[in-house]
Design a protein around this motif. Structure first.
Motif: not given
Length: 380
Positions: A126-133
């Motif tokens: 999620q960090l690597a794909t810009y989706t942590p929130g």
């Protein structure tokens, strides 16, 4: 040729099949697009590397620095901005290949300092794909240093459920790179320069430009034509801080298109960066790289590299499992710092790619148009 170049300018044109293009013809194509671009955008120096079937042609324009009038060459070092993210991602893929991490790991597993924070529930993927929130594009000023960033992450609260929305973010993929380096037991700069870059065969790519290479480092210029270089900041090397040349980035493109020439863990790393993890409109998010079905319309590339894609949240559609590299796709990545602009694109199935580096930050759309015309010429 006039008819051909006019045809390339049509935004809905699809790239198709073709064969190798003569150097003289490619010079005409590149000149016809780069010369007016540099005048229009006030670019002092620019270099283009055209990769086709393992061969590379270099087209160099202007000066690396106005004060010295040193000409741009394929060895001139440019800040590549967010193209750095693809190197960060490849290092992460390498760490996974040698068993140091899994993309499914929760972030705090590798960064105990974040235990008890939101990062107990946010994966490295999620960090690597810009989706942590909802981590934003840049750090807040107060958090933008190595000494203050961890306190920021410790107290940060997601705006969205992790994995739900894509919001392009330096802190997000930057923290991924930081966690990757921790898993390897090395500072990020050492892991990059002593481990990954040599394995990719790159000899003129750096986090910090060495003193004996300072003469190759181009001077960047801002919108007011004032000299500027990238400022230090939190996770700068991980997110936007690498410097490279068109020659080394051409090698990097070839490595990405022919990973079988590299050692097995690096092959696996590249496959990990090329995989598709989710879709947003017409773009499929890889690790660092962004990909499109090929042939591709110019308008699709312009939209995928637009300001709204960089600045606004977008609902994502996860691919489960992650989708391995399809037969016909185009990968690309833009990169910018205060005084530099970069763009890299390649099509593995056609064995062709292009690198464009300039010592001024100019609109992504202009970079994409030039690259599209060059790729179209190769594939005509």
């Amino acid at each position: 040729m006039k008819h051909t170049l006019k045809k390339y300018a049509i935004s809905a044109l699809l790239l198709g099949a073709g064969s190798c293009m003569a150097a003289t013809d490619m010079r005409q194509v590149v000149d016809s697009h780069v010369t007016p671009l540099m005048k229009q955008q006030g670019i002092a120096g620019l270099t283009v590397a055209v990769v086709q079937h393992g061969r590379v042609q270099y087209f160099n324009y202007g000066v690396a620095a106005k004060d010295t009038q040193a000409p741009v060459t394929e060895n001139t070092l440019f800040e590549i901005g967010s193209v750095s993210k693809t190197f960060n991602a490849t290092l992460g893929g390498y760490a996974q290949a040698i068993g140091k991490l899994k993309l499914s790991d929760m972030t705090s597993q590798h960064l105990p300092v974040l235990a008890g924070s939101a990062f107990d529930r946010i994966s490295l993927l999620q960090l690597a794909t810009y989706t942590p929130g909802g981590l934003t594009l840049q750090f807040p000023d107060a958090a933008d240093s190595a000494t203050t960033m961890m306190e920021y992450f410790q107290h940060w609260k997601p705006t969205y459920a992790p994995g739900e929305q894509r919001l392009y973010s330096n802190p997000s993929i930057g923290l991924f790179g930081y966690a990757t380096a921790k898993s390897l037991g090395l500072p990020f700069t050492v892991a990059m320069e002593k481990t990954l870059l040599p394995k990719l065969g790159l000899t003129n790519t750096y986090t910090r430009v060495p003193a004996d290479k300072a003469g190759l480092y181009a001077q960047g210029y801002d919108s007011q034509q004032k000299p500027v270089r990238v400022n230090p900041g939190a996770l700068d090397f991980e997110a936007y801080g690498i410097k490279s040349s068109s020659q080394d980035l051409a090698r990097y493109v070839i490595a990405n298109m022919h990973p079988q020439t590299l050692e097995q863990p690096v092959q696996q790393a590249i496959a990990t960066t090329h995989a598709g993890y989710y879709t947003v409109n017409g773009m499929t998010q890889g690790l660092g790289w962004e990909r499109y079905p090929y042939p591709v319309a110019l308008q699709a590339l312009l939209e995928g590299n637009s300001t709204p894609m960089a600045m606004e949240p977008h609902k994502v559609n996860w691919l489960k499992p992650a989708q391995a590299q399809p037969a016909n796709v185009l990968y690309n990545k833009t990169g910018s710092t205060g005084g530099f602009g970069a763009y890299v694109a390649f099509v593995p199935s056609k064995d062709m790619g292009v690198v464009i580096l300039a010592n001024k930050n100019y609109p992504n759309a202009e970079r994409v148009k030039v690259a599209y015309a060059i790729l179209s010429a190769m594939d005509n």
